[in-house]
Design an enzyme around this catalytic site. Structure first.
Site: not given
Ligand SMILES: NC(=O)c1ccc[n+]([C@@H]2O[C@H](COP(=O)([O-])OP(=O)(O)OC[C@H]3O[C@@H](n4cnc5c(N)ncnc54)[C@H](O)[C@@H]3O)[C@@H](O)[C@H]2O)c1
Length: 355
Positions: A78, A178, A181
């Site tokens: 990473k 949350g 995405k």
């Molecule tokens: N995008 C990927 O392919 C991927 C892959 C593996 C893991 N993840 C993990 O999944 C999680 C979400 O990723 P993402 O890409 O959807 O990110 P993102 O930033 O698009 O979405 C996160 C959402 O969570 C909300 N949020 C933040 N704090 C909050 C809280 N306290 N209460 C409620 N909602 C809250 C934000 O407003 C946002 O809408 C992260 O932990 C990321 O590391 C993502």
């Protein structure tokens, strides 16, 4: 955190600096036992250098476990770029970063993470071929949240089957924290399966999206209100550390399965969850669909092939949950043991000399 003094076990940690562009990046390679290290680049305004080092060490280690359990022939790495993506990101900075990635000669492949996006990877790709998460129109895998959410859904089905005897989520109530995405795609799979969905987000835009796209979603004020409501499954899909000393005693769901990384706030939380009789589907097992999606790009991206592989998260999750039961340990421990075994056993094969 000192790499040597804390004995973190990392193979290589590279500090990269370019004064002109302001680039300060750290690339962490935990293990290449299974192949080149793959993991995204986080662009974040850390308060201190120590914090950046700590993050890259933790994240690269987690990637090694995730890639191992996903059955990928890839190690774990990473990178972090220390800066504010809103003000510090520029083409020269990203290209300078790309040159450092190239200098590792393929020991590390990068991808998107928090603060970096598909167009950024296209810029990085001007300087290195060891990059994934490029746009679909350029042969890339594009937005990895698509198969992340698909995999989380498969892992949740496996957990439901383990817990209730059927993988169907119809008539179950799932609480999604949350709606970013991953959460957005996950909600669709759940509704298609006949589940009822309760959800929360701190961002008004995400709630507006839910109101217009899926008015049937029950929007809840806060994560606390969500986890103390009458839900069968809790899906943390926001930031890390969702499961801690305060939240675990509040949980009402019988199953926890969500997309967020690093859901367990500290070692020992997995035991608390198990003692409450809650089934936890380990985060890096169920959210590996994203890395499966971008890893497929290395051999020329094929969405159907990547999706078929992400669908197997259902089988992997079932195996981990069964192993945990058989060995009398929490699922998170069973997952770690499985990943460590694959790294050790398959990594060892390289000691057999091939002429
Ligand atoms: N995008 C990927 O392919 C991927 C892959 C593996 C893991 N993840 C993990 O999944 C999680 C979400 O990723 P993402 O890409 O959807 O990110 P993102 O930033 O698009 O979405 C996160 C959402 O969570 C909300 N949020 C933040 N704090 C909050 C809280 N306290 N209460 C409620 N909602 C809250 C934000 O407003 C946002 O809408 C992260 O932990 C990321 O590391 C993502």
């Amino acid at each position: 955190m000192g790499v040597f003094t804390a004995d973190t076990g990392h193979e290589q940690v590279v500090f990269c600096q370019d004064k002109q562009t302001g680039l300060k990046a750290i690339i962490g390679i935990y293990s290449t036992a299974l192949g080149p290290a793959l993991g995204g680049t986080r662009f974040h305004p850390y308060a201190t250098e120590d914090e950046a080092v700590h993050d890259v060490l933790e994240l690269s280690r987690a990637m090694a476990y995730k890639n191992a359990i996903a059955g990928l022939d890839l190690g774990g790495g990473k990178a972090v770029i220390w800066g504010d993506p809103a003000t510090d990101k520029s083409e020269p900075l990203l290209r300078a970063y790309g040159r450092f990635v190239q200098s590792l000669g393929g020991r590390y492949y990068t991808a998107c993470d928090v603060g970096t996006y598909v167009p950024d990877m296209e810029t990085v790709a001007k300087e290195t071929r060891f990059v994934t998460g490029r746009p679909v129109e350029h042969g890339g895998a594009g937005d990895s949240s698509i198969l992340t959410a698909w995999g989380v859904y498969q892992g949740m089905r496996a957990a439901a089957e383990h817990r209730w005897g059927t993988p169907s989520l119809a008539a179950r109530r799932v609480g999604v924290a949350g709606l970013g995405k991953v959460g957005k795609h996950l909600v669709k799979h759940l509704l298609d399966d006949g589940a009822s969905v309760a959800a929360t987000d701190v961002y008004e835009g995400a709630l507006d999206w839910a109101r217009s796209a899926y008015p049937q979603i029950d929007l809840i004020d806060s994560v606390d209100a969500l986890i103390t409501s009458d839900i069968d499954v809790y899906a943390p899909c926001a930031l890390g550390g969702a499961l801690d000393d305060r939240t675990v005693p509040l949980l009402r769901a019988g199953v926890v399965a969500g997309g967020a990384n690093n859901q367990l706030a500290h070692p020992g939380v997995e035991k608390m969850i198990a003692e409450r009789g809650i089934l936890y589907a380990p985060d890096y097992v169920v959210n590996s669909g994203g890395v499966i999606q971008v890893a497929d790009e290395i051999q020329g991206f094929n969405f159907e092939r990547a999706k078929a592989r992400a669908t197997r998260i259902y089988d992997t999750t079932k195996q981990i949950l069964a192993l945990a039961e058989a060995e009398g340990v929490p699922p998170a421990v069973a997952a770690d043991r499985t990943a460590e075994r694959r790294m050790a056993e398959c990594g060892r094969l390289r000691t057999i000399l091939l002429p």
